[in-house]
Design a protein around this motif. Structure first.
Motif, PDB file in Angstrom:
ATOM      1  N   ARG A 167      -2.085   8.382  -2.243  1.00 13.05           N
ATOM      2  CA  ARG A 167      -1.400   8.901  -1.061  1.00 13.05           C
ATOM      3  C   ARG A 167      -1.073  10.390  -1.204  1.00 13.05           C
ATOM      4  O   ARG A 167      -1.055  10.933  -2.308  1.00 13.05           O
ATOM      5  N   MET A 168      -0.783  11.004  -0.070  1.00 19.21           N
ATOM      6  CA  MET A 168      -0.264  12.357  -0.006  1.00 19.21           C
ATOM      7  C   MET A 168       1.017  12.302   0.805  1.00 19.21           C
ATOM      8  O   MET A 168       1.009  11.956   1.991  1.00 19.21           O
ATOM      9  N   ALA A 169       2.143  12.612   0.158  1.00 15.97           N
ATOM     10  CA  ALA A 169       3.448  12.532   0.802  1.00 15.97           C
ATOM     11  C   ALA A 169       3.966  13.934   1.106  1.00 15.97           C
ATOM     12  O   ALA A 169       3.828  14.849   0.294  1.00 15.97           O
ATOM     13  N   VAL A 170       4.558  14.090   2.281  1.00 13.54           N
ATOM     14  CA  VAL A 170       5.060  15.396   2.724  1.00 13.54           C
ATOM     15  C   VAL A 170       6.513  15.260   3.161  1.00 13.54           C
ATOM     16  O   VAL A 170       6.861  14.375   3.947  1.00 13.54           O
ATOM     17  N   HIS A 171       7.360  16.153   2.644  1.00 13.51           N
ATOM     18  CA  HIS A 171       8.765  16.252   3.047  1.00 13.51           C
ATOM     19  C   HIS A 171       8.876  17.451   3.968  1.00 13.51           C
ATOM     20  O   HIS A 171       8.546  18.569   3.588  1.00 13.51           O
ATOM     21  N   ASP A 178       2.315   6.749   7.387  1.00 18.89           N
ATOM     22  CA  ASP A 178       3.707   6.321   7.467  1.00 18.89           C
ATOM     23  C   ASP A 178       4.575   7.500   7.877  1.00 18.89           C
ATOM     24  O   ASP A 178       4.399   8.609   7.354  1.00 18.89           O
ATOM     25  N   VAL A 179       5.522   7.266   8.783  1.00 18.98           N
ATOM     26  CA  VAL A 179       6.493   8.288   9.171  1.00 18.98           C
ATOM     27  C   VAL A 179       7.882   7.725   8.894  1.00 18.98           C
ATOM     28  O   VAL A 179       8.212   6.619   9.321  1.00 18.98           O
ATOM     29  N   TYR A 180       8.700   8.493   8.156  1.00 20.69           N
ATOM     30  CA  TYR A 180      10.059   8.091   7.825  1.00 20.69           C
ATOM     31  C   TYR A 180      11.026   8.881   8.699  1.00 20.69           C
ATOM     32  O   TYR A 180      11.125  10.103   8.588  1.00 20.69           O
ATOM     33  N   LEU A 181      11.721   8.172   9.584  1.00 19.21           N
ATOM     34  CA  LEU A 181      12.616   8.812  10.541  1.00 19.21           C
ATOM     35  C   LEU A 181      13.988   9.076   9.935  1.00 19.21           C
ATOM     36  O   LEU A 181      14.451   8.302   9.076  1.00 19.21           O
ATOM     37  N   PRO A 182      14.689  10.132  10.373  1.00 21.86           N
ATOM     38  CA  PRO A 182      16.045  10.404   9.878  1.00 21.86           C
ATOM     39  C   PRO A 182      16.994   9.262  10.196  1.00 21.86           C
ATOM     40  O   PRO A 182      16.766   8.468  11.127  1.00 21.86           O
ATOM     41  N   ALA A 233       0.827  -1.203   0.000  1.00 23.05           N
ATOM     42  CA  ALA A 233       0.000   0.000   0.000  1.00 23.05           C
ATOM     43  C   ALA A 233       0.865   1.259   0.000  1.00 23.05           C
ATOM     44  O   ALA A 233       0.462   2.298  -0.534  1.00 23.05           O
ATOM     45  N   SER A 234       2.073   1.192   0.577  1.00 21.60           N
ATOM     46  CA  SER A 234       2.959   2.352   0.619  1.00 21.60           C
ATOM     47  C   SER A 234       3.378   2.793  -0.776  1.00 21.60           C
ATOM     48  O   SER A 234       3.684   3.963  -0.996  1.00 21.60           O
ATOM     49  N   GLY A 287      18.523  20.819  10.281  1.00 19.75           N
ATOM     50  CA  GLY A 287      19.029  20.473   8.961  1.00 19.75           C
ATOM     51  C   GLY A 287      18.643  19.087   8.489  1.00 19.75           C
ATOM     52  O   GLY A 287      18.851  18.746   7.319  1.00 19.75           O
ATOM     53  N   ARG A 288      18.090  18.289   9.356  1.00 15.32           N
ATOM     54  CA  ARG A 288      17.662  16.956   8.953  1.00 15.32           C
ATOM     55  C   ARG A 288      16.282  17.004   8.302  1.00 15.32           C
ATOM     56  O   ARG A 288      15.602  18.033   8.309  1.00 15.32           O
ATOM     57  N   ASP A 289      15.886  15.871   7.742  1.00 13.02           N
ATOM     58  CA  ASP A 289      14.613  15.786   7.031  1.00 13.02           C
ATOM     59  C   ASP A 289      13.804  14.605   7.544  1.00 13.02           C
ATOM     60  O   ASP A 289      14.355  13.592   7.983  1.00 13.02           O
ATOM     61  N   ILE A 290      12.509  14.766   7.452  1.00 17.04           N
ATOM     62  CA  ILE A 290      11.595  13.693   7.824  1.00 17.04           C
ATOM     63  C   ILE A 290      10.480  13.676   6.783  1.00 17.04           C
ATOM     64  O   ILE A 290      10.238  14.675   6.105  1.00 17.04           O
ATOM     65  N   ALA A 291       9.859  12.536   6.600  1.00 23.25           N
ATOM     66  CA  ALA A 291       8.744  12.439   5.660  1.00 23.25           C
ATOM     67  C   ALA A 291       7.579  11.751   6.354  1.00 23.25           C
ATOM     68  O   ALA A 291       7.777  10.906   7.237  1.00 23.25           O
ATOM     69  N   PHE A 292       6.382  12.138   5.969  1.00 25.73           N
ATOM     70  CA  PHE A 292       5.199  11.414   6.431  1.00 25.73           C
ATOM     71  C   PHE A 292       4.193  11.345   5.300  1.00 25.73           C
ATOM     72  O   PHE A 292       4.150  12.233   4.435  1.00 25.73           O
ATOM     73  N   VAL A 293       3.423  10.253   5.280  1.00 24.47           N
ATOM     74  CA  VAL A 293       2.567   9.959   4.139  1.00 24.47           C
ATOM     75  C   VAL A 293       1.190   9.517   4.610  1.00 24.47           C
ATOM     76  O   VAL A 293       1.065   8.596   5.422  1.00 24.47           O
TER      77      VAL A 293
END
Length: 233
Positions: free
Chosen positions: A142-146, A194-198, A136-137, A152-158
Motif C-alpha cells: 500500500r501507499m498511505a498519505v496523511h 481507503d479514505v479515513y474521515l476526521p 487487505a488494509s 487544522g484537521r487531518d485526513i488519510a487515504f491509502v
C-alpha cells in the motif's frame, strides 16, 4: 447513439503510464497473428482493453469548501471504524474508513479526496490478498498519505494493491499542496482506495453505491447531515 458512445470512449485521453503497456500488447498481437490468426484477434481485443484500462477522462469536481470527494471509481465496499495506518503516526483512535473497490473495468486514475498539504506519505510492501477482504488494509502492499487540512484537521487515504493489482503509482511528495479532485496516481490493474474521515464526520455514501472519482461526494466536513442509509431497489 451507440456509435457516438463508442467514439467518445475512444477519444478519452490515455494516462502516460498506459503507453508503457499498449505497445507491448500490440506487439504481442502481431506475434499471435503470425502464430494463428484467431489468436491475433484475441490479442487485438486485449490491446483495446489495455487502452481502455488506462483511460484518463476529465471530471467535474464539486469545489465547495469542506467536501470530501471520492478518490476512485468503483463500489463503496465497506464503511467501518478503523485506526489509520500505523506508518502515518496519526494515533490509534478509530476513524470512519470508507473503502472503494476498483475492478479491472473501472477508471484507475486516482484523485485527491480534498485539498490540503501532504504531511506524510509512506509506501509499505506487503501481500497481495484480494482487496475486497478487510485484512487487505493491514497486510497488502500500500501507499498511505496523511493530508493536513486548512482547518487544522487531518485526513488519510491509502492506495491498496490487490490480487491482480501489483503496482502502485503515487506522484505526491511531502509538503506538496494539492487541490480537491487533482490527479495524483493510479493502481494497476484493479484494487482499492481507503479514505479515513476526521472524527465526527458522517459519510454521505452507502455500502454498495457506485462512486465516481473526482465527482461523488463522500462526506461534508462542514455539514450536519447524519450518516445516510440505503437499500437496493
Amino acid at each position: 447513439m451507440q456509435e457516438s458512445s463508442v467514439l467518445s470512449t475512444l477519444a478519452v485521453p490515455i494516462h502516460p503510464e498506459g503507453w508503457r503497456f499498449i505497445p507491448l500488447f500490440a506487439a504481442g498481437s502481431l506475434l499471435l497473428f503470425w502464430l494463428w490468426t484467431p489468436l491475433g484477434w484475441l490479442g487485438v481485443l486485449l490491446t483495446l482493453w489495455c487502452a481502455y484500462f488506462f483511460r484518463n477522462p476529465s471530471r467535474v469536481t464539486p469545489t465547495r469548501e469542506g467536501l470530501v470527494i471520492s478518490p476512485a471509481d468503483g463500489v463503496v465496499q465497506m464503511i467501518v471504524p478503523a485506526p489509520p495506518p500505523l506508518e502515518l503516526a496519526m494515533g490509534d483512535a478509530p476513524m470512519t474508513r470508507v473503502s472503494i473497490f476498483m475492478n479491472v473495468f473501472n477508471v484507475h486514475v486516482n484523485r485527491a479526496p480534498i485539498g490540503g498539504r501532504v504531511v506524510k506519505r509512506v509506501y509499505s510492501p506487503g501481500k497481495f490478498f484480494n482487496a475486497a477482504l478487510d485484512k487487505a488494509s493491514v497486510f497488502n502492499e500500500r501507499m498511505a498519505v496523511h493530508l493536513g487540512l486548512a482547518d487544522g484537521r487531518d485526513i488519510a487515504f491509502v492506495q491498496i494493491a490487490g490480487l491482480v493489482a501489483r503496482r502502485i503509482r503515487c506522484d505526491l511528495v511531502e509538503g506538496q499542496e494539492i487541490r480537491t479532485g487533482e490527479r495524483f496516481g493510479l493502481i494497476r490493474f484493479g484494487s482499492r482506495l481507503d479514505v479515513y474521515l476526521p472524527d465526527g464526520v458522517a459519510p454521505l455514501v452507502v455500502v454498495g453505491q457506485t462512486a465516481i472519482a473526482g465527482e461523488t461526494v463522500l462526506a461534508d466536513l462542514v455539514g450536519t447531515e447524519p450518516e445516510r442509509q440505503g437499500e437496493t431497489r
